[in-house]
Design a protein around this motif. Structure first.
Motif, PDB file in Angstrom:
ATOM      1  N   LYS A  59       0.832  -1.210   0.000  1.00 49.14           N
ATOM      2  CA  LYS A  59       0.000   0.000   0.000  1.00 49.14           C
ATOM      3  C   LYS A  59       0.865   1.257   0.000  1.00 49.14           C
ATOM      4  O   LYS A  59       0.508   2.265  -0.646  1.00 49.14           O
ATOM      5  CB  LYS A  59      -0.925  -0.003   1.208  1.00 49.14           C
ATOM      6  N   ASP A  60       1.992   1.227   0.696  1.00 50.22           N
ATOM      7  CA  ASP A  60       2.905   2.377   0.677  1.00 50.22           C
ATOM      8  C   ASP A  60       3.429   2.627  -0.735  1.00 50.22           C
ATOM      9  O   ASP A  60       3.534   3.781  -1.175  1.00 50.22           O
ATOM     10  CB  ASP A  60       4.074   2.148   1.640  1.00 50.22           C
ATOM     11  N   ILE A  61       3.759   1.540  -1.441  1.00 53.50           N
ATOM     12  CA  ILE A  61       4.217   1.676  -2.829  1.00 53.50           C
ATOM     13  C   ILE A  61       3.091   2.217  -3.700  1.00 53.50           C
ATOM     14  O   ILE A  61       3.288   3.135  -4.509  1.00 53.50           O
ATOM     15  CB  ILE A  61       4.709   0.319  -3.371  1.00 53.50           C
ATOM     16  N   LEU A  62       1.900   1.672  -3.527  1.00 53.23           N
ATOM     17  CA  LEU A  62       0.752   2.101  -4.322  1.00 53.23           C
ATOM     18  C   LEU A  62       0.430   3.569  -4.085  1.00 53.23           C
ATOM     19  O   LEU A  62       0.139   4.304  -5.036  1.00 53.23           O
ATOM     20  CB  LEU A  62      -0.458   1.226  -3.984  1.00 53.23           C
ATOM     21  N   ASP A  63       0.479   4.015  -2.841  1.00 57.99           N
ATOM     22  CA  ASP A  63       0.183   5.421  -2.533  1.00 57.99           C
ATOM     23  C   ASP A  63       1.163   6.349  -3.232  1.00 57.99           C
ATOM     24  O   ASP A  63       0.778   7.419  -3.732  1.00 57.99           O
ATOM     25  CB  ASP A  63       0.228   5.655  -1.022  1.00 57.99           C
ATOM     26  N   PHE A  64       2.438   5.964  -3.273  1.00 60.86           N
ATOM     27  CA  PHE A  64       3.457   6.777  -3.957  1.00 60.86           C
ATOM     28  C   PHE A  64       3.131   6.887  -5.440  1.00 60.86           C
ATOM     29  O   PHE A  64       3.203   7.962  -6.040  1.00 60.86           O
ATOM     30  CB  PHE A  64       4.832   6.140  -3.758  1.00 60.86           C
ATOM     31  N   ILE A  65       2.744   5.764  -6.050  1.00 56.52           N
ATOM     32  CA  ILE A  65       2.459   5.736  -7.480  1.00 56.52           C
ATOM     33  C   ILE A  65       1.192   6.521  -7.817  1.00 56.52           C
ATOM     34  O   ILE A  65       1.160   7.298  -8.775  1.00 56.52           O
ATOM     35  CB  ILE A  65       2.350   4.277  -7.968  1.00 56.52           C
ATOM     36  N   GLU A 241      12.279   4.129  -8.936  1.00 54.72           N
ATOM     37  CA  GLU A 241      12.475   5.460  -8.347  1.00 54.72           C
ATOM     38  C   GLU A 241      12.468   5.360  -6.830  1.00 54.72           C
ATOM     39  O   GLU A 241      13.310   5.984  -6.153  1.00 54.72           O
ATOM     40  CB  GLU A 241      11.369   6.403  -8.824  1.00 54.72           C
ATOM     41  N   MET A 242      11.547   4.593  -6.270  1.00 55.92           N
ATOM     42  CA  MET A 242      11.506   4.409  -4.822  1.00 55.92           C
ATOM     43  C   MET A 242      12.741   3.665  -4.320  1.00 55.92           C
ATOM     44  O   MET A 242      13.235   3.941  -3.223  1.00 55.92           O
ATOM     45  CB  MET A 242      10.244   3.641  -4.427  1.00 55.92           C
ATOM     46  N   ARG A 243      13.222   2.713  -5.115  1.00 56.40           N
ATOM     47  CA  ARG A 243      14.450   2.014  -4.732  1.00 56.40           C
ATOM     48  C   ARG A 243      15.627   2.985  -4.685  1.00 56.40           C
ATOM     49  O   ARG A 243      16.416   2.986  -3.726  1.00 56.40           O
ATOM     50  CB  ARG A 243      14.744   0.895  -5.741  1.00 56.40           C
ATOM     51  N   LYS A 250      13.097   2.304   3.185  1.00 51.66           N
ATOM     52  CA  LYS A 250      12.399   2.870   4.350  1.00 51.66           C
ATOM     53  C   LYS A 250      11.131   2.074   4.634  1.00 51.66           C
ATOM     54  O   LYS A 250      10.833   1.758   5.796  1.00 51.66           O
ATOM     55  CB  LYS A 250      12.061   4.336   4.093  1.00 51.66           C
ATOM     56  N   ALA A 251      10.395   1.723   3.588  1.00 48.61           N
ATOM     57  CA  ALA A 251       9.175   0.927   3.757  1.00 48.61           C
ATOM     58  C   ALA A 251       9.501  -0.490   4.215  1.00 48.61           C
ATOM     59  O   ALA A 251       8.774  -1.077   5.022  1.00 48.61           O
ATOM     60  CB  ALA A 251       8.388   0.892   2.449  1.00 48.61           C
ATOM     61  N   PHE A 258      13.880  -5.729   7.825  1.00 51.70           N
ATOM     62  CA  PHE A 258      15.085  -6.072   7.064  1.00 51.70           C
ATOM     63  C   PHE A 258      14.909  -5.555   5.639  1.00 51.70           C
ATOM     64  O   PHE A 258      13.802  -5.204   5.231  1.00 51.70           O
ATOM     65  CB  PHE A 258      15.355  -7.586   7.068  1.00 51.70           C
ATOM     66  N   ARG A 259      16.018  -5.527   4.906  1.00 51.31           N
ATOM     67  CA  ARG A 259      16.003  -4.942   3.566  1.00 51.31           C
ATOM     68  C   ARG A 259      16.212  -5.998   2.493  1.00 51.31           C
ATOM     69  O   ARG A 259      16.879  -7.008   2.722  1.00 51.31           O
ATOM     70  CB  ARG A 259      17.075  -3.842   3.455  1.00 51.31           C
TER      71      ARG A 259
END
Length: 273
Positions: A59-65, A241-243, A250-251, A258-259
């Motif tokens: 959802k965090d990724i979706l909100d950014f997009i 872009e988020m990467r 961060k998400a 963990f990453r």
């Protein structure tokens, strides 16, 4: 003159109709100012419902997009079993839930860049001393989600056990149901991605533990219809872009603790769209 005008109007309508028919899903989203996505909000920590709202890593990724698109979001919460058939049927614009990249899927759906890594693992109750490795699954009751990558991996691993297969493979509508079944002793292990299971074990310390991997490492991505490669490529560009700006890590810190590294290429099998 009237017949000539009627002919021009007819030709114009044919042209406009052809244009509408040729419109891509991405173009339609921008034209109507609204995007509809299919999500299974029973896949923590990627997507889940808290206080009546869908939240999670995905959802965090979706909100950014969606913020970049500048459109209204209509997010449908659907059972996993209807997600992939639903996008092909045009019931929503794309799948914004975690889909494991598998060869057969990659020949049918257009996968975005990965959003996370995944390795199918078996998880058992911590107090069950009858198993010490994944090879001890012979004669056990294995649980996983119906029509999932976990089901594919569980069935493939049973073949590796030779003649000594599982006692039973039980399939559930959602993964949270499998965790409850495992805790209650209804099944002996759950097969799912280590990415998800690690969070389950963190949230319920001392209750569960890993048994071992049952398939090769892979990736989660989102998918579009095969013809919507322009939408797929746009979604991929936003994931990268988020990467690159650190928002993805961060998400991951927030939801997993963990990453995970997201590759530029090499994540799609041969023959992928």
């Amino acid at each position: 003159m009237c017949k000539y005008k009627l002919l021009l109007v007819s030709l114009w309508l044919s042209f406009v109709g052809g244009t509408v028919l040729a419109e891509t899903t991405f173009e339609k989203i921008k034209r109507v100012g609204k995007v509809t996505v299919g999500t299974e909000a029973a896949f923590p920590p990627f997507e889940m419902v808290e206080d009546g709202e869908i939240v999670g890593y995905g959802k965090d990724i979706l909100d950014f997009i969606v913020a970049d698109m500048g459109v209204e979001l209509n997010q449908l919460d659907l059972p996993w079993q209807g997600i992939l058939p639903g996008v092909l049927a045009g019931k929503f614009d794309f799948v914004a839930t975690s889909v494991t990249v598998k060869p057969e899927r990659a020949r049918t759906y257009a996968f975005t860049a990965p959003i996370a890594t995944t390795t199918p693992y078996a998880m058992k109750r911590a107090d069950d001393k009858s198993m010490t490795s994944e090879m001890d699954l012979a004669g056990k009751i294995v649980g996983t989600q119906l029509s999932s990558a976990g089901e594919m991996s569980a069935k493939a691993f049973e073949d590796k056990l030779g003649g000594d297969g599982y006692k039973e493979l039980k399939l559930y509508t959602s993964y949270p149901e499998t965790y409850l079944a495992l805790a209650n002793g209804e099944i002996d292990v759950v097969v799912q991605s280590s990415t998800n299971l690690a969070v389950v074990m963190k949230e319920q310390p001392g209750m569960f533990e890993f048994l071992g991997p049952v398939d090769e490492p892979g990736y989660y991505g989102w998918v579009t219809r095969p013809e919507d490669t322009d939408l797929r490529d746009y979604l991929s560009s936003k994931i990268y872009e988020m990467r690159d700006n650190g928002l993805l890590h961060k998400a991951q810190d927030k939801w997993f603790g963990f990453r995970m590294e997201i590759p530029d290429d090499g994540y799609l099998p041969e023959g992928a769209l």
